[in-house]
Design a protein around this motif. Sequence first.
Motif, PDB file in Angstrom:
ATOM      1  N   THR A  89      41.869  10.756  54.035  1.00  0.00           N
ATOM      2  CA  THR A  89      42.336   9.375  53.937  1.00  0.00           C
ATOM      3  C   THR A  89      42.578   9.010  52.476  1.00  0.00           C
ATOM      4  O   THR A  89      41.732   9.248  51.610  1.00  0.00           O
ATOM      5  CB  THR A  89      41.309   8.407  54.545  1.00  0.00           C
ATOM      6  OG1 THR A  89      41.164   8.691  55.935  1.00  0.00           O
ATOM      7  CG2 THR A  89      41.778   6.962  54.384  1.00  0.00           C
ATOM      8  N   ILE A  90      43.753   8.437  52.211  1.00  0.00           N
ATOM      9  CA  ILE A  90      44.098   7.930  50.884  1.00  0.00           C
ATOM     10  C   ILE A  90      44.055   6.407  50.954  1.00  0.00           C
ATOM     11  O   ILE A  90      44.712   5.791  51.799  1.00  0.00           O
ATOM     12  CB  ILE A  90      45.505   8.394  50.451  1.00  0.00           C
ATOM     13  CG1 ILE A  90      45.610   9.921  50.529  1.00  0.00           C
ATOM     14  CG2 ILE A  90      45.820   7.892  49.047  1.00  0.00           C
ATOM     15  CD1 ILE A  90      44.660  10.663  49.620  1.00  0.00           C
ATOM     16  N   TYR A  91      43.273   5.783  50.079  1.00  0.00           N
ATOM     17  CA  TYR A  91      43.121   4.332  50.079  1.00  0.00           C
ATOM     18  C   TYR A  91      44.132   3.737  49.104  1.00  0.00           C
ATOM     19  O   TYR A  91      44.103   4.028  47.902  1.00  0.00           O
ATOM     20  CB  TYR A  91      41.694   3.948  49.694  1.00  0.00           C
ATOM     21  CG  TYR A  91      40.665   4.639  50.569  1.00  0.00           C
ATOM     22  CD1 TYR A  91      40.380   4.161  51.842  1.00  0.00           C
ATOM     23  CD2 TYR A  91      40.028   5.796  50.127  1.00  0.00           C
ATOM     24  CE1 TYR A  91      39.470   4.818  52.655  1.00  0.00           C
ATOM     25  CE2 TYR A  91      39.114   6.453  50.936  1.00  0.00           C
ATOM     26  CZ  TYR A  91      38.841   5.965  52.199  1.00  0.00           C
ATOM     27  OH  TYR A  91      37.949   6.613  53.007  1.00  0.00           O
ATOM     28  N   ARG A 107      55.543   6.696  45.362  1.00  0.00           N
ATOM     29  CA  ARG A 107      56.479   7.429  46.222  1.00  0.00           C
ATOM     30  C   ARG A 107      56.345   8.936  46.014  1.00  0.00           C
ATOM     31  O   ARG A 107      56.327   9.715  46.980  1.00  0.00           O
ATOM     32  CB  ARG A 107      57.914   6.978  45.938  1.00  0.00           C
ATOM     33  CG  ARG A 107      58.927   7.534  46.951  1.00  0.00           C
ATOM     34  CD  ARG A 107      60.349   7.287  46.508  1.00  0.00           C
ATOM     35  NE  ARG A 107      60.669   8.000  45.288  1.00  0.00           N
ATOM     36  CZ  ARG A 107      60.931   9.310  45.240  1.00  0.00           C
ATOM     37  NH1 ARG A 107      60.895  10.046  46.341  1.00  0.00           N
ATOM     38  NH2 ARG A 107      61.223   9.885  44.093  1.00  0.00           N
ATOM     39  N   LEU A 108      56.226   9.365  44.766  1.00  0.00           N
ATOM     40  CA  LEU A 108      56.081  10.792  44.483  1.00  0.00           C
ATOM     41  C   LEU A 108      54.762  11.333  45.031  1.00  0.00           C
ATOM     42  O   LEU A 108      54.704  12.453  45.554  1.00  0.00           O
ATOM     43  CB  LEU A 108      56.163  11.032  42.973  1.00  0.00           C
ATOM     44  CG  LEU A 108      57.549  10.826  42.340  1.00  0.00           C
ATOM     45  CD1 LEU A 108      57.468  10.918  40.823  1.00  0.00           C
ATOM     46  CD2 LEU A 108      58.537  11.849  42.892  1.00  0.00           C
ATOM     47  N   GLN A 109      53.700  10.518  44.931  1.00  0.00           N
ATOM     48  CA  GLN A 109      52.401  10.947  45.458  1.00  0.00           C
ATOM     49  C   GLN A 109      52.476  11.137  46.973  1.00  0.00           C
ATOM     50  O   GLN A 109      51.985  12.130  47.518  1.00  0.00           O
ATOM     51  CB  GLN A 109      51.328   9.926  45.095  1.00  0.00           C
ATOM     52  CG  GLN A 109      49.922  10.328  45.530  1.00  0.00           C
ATOM     53  CD  GLN A 109      48.879   9.288  45.141  1.00  0.00           C
ATOM     54  OE1 GLN A 109      49.202   8.259  44.551  1.00  0.00           O
ATOM     55  NE2 GLN A 109      47.629   9.561  45.470  1.00  0.00           N
ATOM     56  N   ILE A 110      53.118  10.176  47.669  1.00  0.00           N
ATOM     57  CA  ILE A 110      53.231  10.283  49.124  1.00  0.00           C
ATOM     58  C   ILE A 110      54.169  11.427  49.505  1.00  0.00           C
ATOM     59  O   ILE A 110      53.963  12.107  50.520  1.00  0.00           O
ATOM     60  CB  ILE A 110      53.709   8.941  49.720  1.00  0.00           C
ATOM     61  CG1 ILE A 110      52.660   7.849  49.475  1.00  0.00           C
ATOM     62  CG2 ILE A 110      53.984   9.072  51.217  1.00  0.00           C
ATOM     63  CD1 ILE A 110      53.064   6.478  49.960  1.00  0.00           C
ATOM     64  N   GLY A 169      64.486  16.738  60.568  1.00  0.00           N
ATOM     65  CA  GLY A 169      65.715  16.293  59.924  1.00  0.00           C
ATOM     66  C   GLY A 169      65.524  15.210  58.888  1.00  0.00           C
ATOM     67  O   GLY A 169      66.495  14.784  58.252  1.00  0.00           O
ATOM     68  N   ILE A 170      64.285  14.705  58.719  1.00  0.00           N
ATOM     69  CA  ILE A 170      64.018  13.671  57.714  1.00  0.00           C
ATOM     70  C   ILE A 170      63.288  14.329  56.549  1.00  0.00           C
ATOM     71  O   ILE A 170      62.251  14.972  56.731  1.00  0.00           O
ATOM     72  CB  ILE A 170      63.172  12.523  58.296  1.00  0.00           C
ATOM     73  CG1 ILE A 170      63.908  11.860  59.461  1.00  0.00           C
ATOM     74  CG2 ILE A 170      62.857  11.491  57.221  1.00  0.00           C
ATOM     75  CD1 ILE A 170      63.134  10.740  60.106  1.00  0.00           C
ATOM     76  N   SER A 171      63.823  14.174  55.349  1.00  0.00           N
ATOM     77  CA  SER A 171      63.254  14.832  54.179  1.00  0.00           C
ATOM     78  C   SER A 171      61.927  14.209  53.783  1.00  0.00           C
ATOM     79  O   SER A 171      61.603  13.079  54.165  1.00  0.00           O
ATOM     80  CB  SER A 171      64.230  14.738  53.003  1.00  0.00           C
ATOM     81  OG  SER A 171      64.370  13.381  52.596  1.00  0.00           O
ATOM     82  N   ASP A 172      61.159  14.956  52.986  1.00  0.00           N
ATOM     83  CA  ASP A 172      59.886  14.436  52.487  1.00  0.00           C
ATOM     84  C   ASP A 172      60.109  13.185  51.642  1.00  0.00           C
ATOM     85  O   ASP A 172      59.318  12.238  51.687  1.00  0.00           O
ATOM     86  CB  ASP A 172      59.177  15.501  51.646  1.00  0.00           C
ATOM     87  CG  ASP A 172      58.752  16.703  52.480  1.00  0.00           C
ATOM     88  OD1 ASP A 172      58.834  16.613  53.724  1.00  0.00           O
ATOM     89  OD2 ASP A 172      58.337  17.719  51.890  1.00  0.00           O
ATOM     90  N   ALA A 203      57.315   5.122  53.928  1.00  0.00           N
ATOM     91  CA  ALA A 203      55.887   4.798  53.863  1.00  0.00           C
ATOM     92  C   ALA A 203      55.618   3.718  52.820  1.00  0.00           C
ATOM     93  O   ALA A 203      54.842   2.780  53.055  1.00  0.00           O
ATOM     94  CB  ALA A 203      55.076   6.054  53.552  1.00  0.00           C
ATOM     95  N   VAL A 204      56.269   3.829  51.656  1.00  0.00           N
ATOM     96  CA  VAL A 204      56.096   2.815  50.611  1.00  0.00           C
ATOM     97  C   VAL A 204      56.609   1.467  51.101  1.00  0.00           C
ATOM     98  O   VAL A 204      55.985   0.420  50.873  1.00  0.00           O
ATOM     99  CB  VAL A 204      56.823   3.245  49.315  1.00  0.00           C
ATOM    100  CG1 VAL A 204      56.833   2.096  48.306  1.00  0.00           C
ATOM    101  CG2 VAL A 204      56.151   4.469  48.712  1.00  0.00           C
TER     102      VAL A 204
END
Length: 757
Positions: free
Chosen positions: A32-34, A75-78, A157-160, A167-168
């Motif tokens: 889990t990331i808070y 965004r880069l972390q996720i 089909g959805i990129s990272d 998510a952001v």
Amino acid sequence: MTIRTTIYRLLLKLLIRDRVTGSGILNQHPDTIYVLEKPFTADRLILENRFRKLHSNYRAEQLTAVDNQNPEALRLQIENLTALQRNEPDRDIRLQPVMVLAGHMPANDKPLFRSSLSESWASSGSALRLFKLLINGRSTLVRIDEPLVLSDLIKPGISDSEVARRAVWVLRTHFQRCRQAILGPDLSHRRTLMQQVLDAADVGQAITEAALRQGISPLKMERQLTEVLSKIMADFNPPTARILNRLISFLLGRLFSRINIQGTEQIQQLALTHNLVYLPCHRSHLDYILLSWLLYRHGLMVPHVVAGDNLDMPLIGNLLRRGGAIFMRRRFRDDPLYTTVFRRYMILMMHRGHSIEYFMEGGRSRSGRLLSPKAGLLKMTLEAWTQDPARPIALIPVAISYDRLVEGRSYQHELSGAGKVRENLLSTIKSLRILFQRYGEVSISFAQPIKLEQHPDTSLDLQVHHLSQQVMERINDTFMPSQISLIASLLLSAPGQQMREADLLVRLEELSRLLKQSGSNLPNSPPGDWIKAAVQRKQITRGQNAVSLSPEQATELTFYRNMLIHKLIIPGLVLLFQRRLRHSGTSTQTRLIRALYPYIRAELSLPDPHQNQDLLLIRKTRENLIQQQLMSTVDTSPPPLSAHLIRLAEPVLLRQYLLIRVLVQLQQTTETELMETTRELALHLHQEYGYAAPEYADRRVFEDITTQLLNQGLILGETDKLTPAHQLSSLIRLGKKLLPDSLINKADNWLTKGRLV
């Protein structure tokens, strides 16, 4: 760890008193990331202290935040976490949002020092953030919500990078909605809001028409209206609200031994997507104080409360206005300009996203029953929504029950004929003596919300009528019985209003089981504690082995019995019909109860009989009574609790019977004469039960019955000329079978030889 961080942690530990709210708990899963709303060191340390209190292990890399100064960092972390989740699908990486709010009150634009240090929509630096927490640390709110499961966003089909971007966006939107739900909208200057009301097209037209009627210029009319509007509008002030919160916390701690709460979780989630309109029942001036305090304590926006202008007293009125009160004249139906201005102000407040609170009953109930709903404010709410349906609105019915009312004695004083004492500053100061008395427990229950929906084929007035009935029914349905309402129901239905204490304990346990079986939540403490507390509050009298009521106590306890009667009336009727119509079958008894149901429902706000709900309720009640062994055979005496329930149902049936009996005797009458005559007769007959019935002093007890008889066609005509229909004779015969002969004979004698000779 740096010296500065150590000092930070020590200061925060000493000065912060945080409360946790939200739908989630700290998920202690290693993946889990808070995600904090803001990248402040103080916020991170508060969250770390929360982990320490839970004796939980965590890693520093599990804490991150939305950083507006460096938006790409999260965004880069996720994105990296997304790649990790793809490569190791057995892992369960989650992003759990956490908010920290210091002094969670909305900020207005007044240049006040404290206002600048409360939570607001404006951004601030790390130093100011720490200073805010130190100043307002004792009202810090930590909101923890359900985590976002990363695997749910990962699709073929959805990129990272795209998953991370989504998510952001979800996290930012969530934080924005939470901030709106807790703080409310930014508070613009009061004069700006006033000008927006005056500039509205409908208000301008109403000003012109009023000026023509009074023979003055529109400009002069607008100046007069500005003064009126100034008395209406709230002037919410966060520092005042925080001071009031501390005072109210002290007040409630002095008055009540416990505050029971149920249903807040659903409201916290709904506040993220809907404007909320709170609709509590109204039995005490403490209702709105309790509800506003409770919402603040649970991290929800403090609502603007619509209050009668009788509370706009010197000093007190300004204090309430700064706490969010909107003052309204008690009656303004005949003033179209005032109606237009008030409606426009309410609509504007709802369009701006403010939570609103008002009382559907209009005034406080002096009898304990719910009063007939007044639909004016609800109609304004519906108009606001129809003008902007994209902004969803949810109605929140709220039930409040007390073990003892602070206004209990004044209510009895009013109902005895002394009249209502007008509120003033002196009476408010005198009322401070309540701080030296105890009032038991209070329970607040949030009912299932009603989300407004479009019904293009239904008129606005009909929608308002259906919604108002639905609100009152849900208040009754979610009502949590108080300790004293259970005791009052049994003692007032006991011969001579006294019972052996051992018998009372057994009956309380039996009644509790019956209510729990029907879905009611009850006080957690044992019945023996209820009796002890009621004796200490001097609501009942304890002898050597018995518990009894003095005449004054019996009169007072009718209020608390009436709070609960809606949950006991159907069991009482089922038992009464089975006992008094012993030679008829179950189907006949059910049919007759269903015939009476609309009139009982009109008085006690029972569930809508739509789709045979009344039939299902009667059948379910009979099953519960059989399961609790309360249905006796016709040849044996009824079980003790059954006898109590029958005696509780009798006065309700008696009121219905007397209204019809008086109408048949008079043949032609006005609504006023019908109600007054029935009220006098009911007071005369109620002596049979051994105690006074102060609720009969309120003519509204009979208004709903009369309205229902008119709707059903059993009474013909208008309010100034009423005549009975032919069908009433069958109801008279049924009443004579169900009610005791002594009451029937006494009523006949009074009608033929006494009052109506």
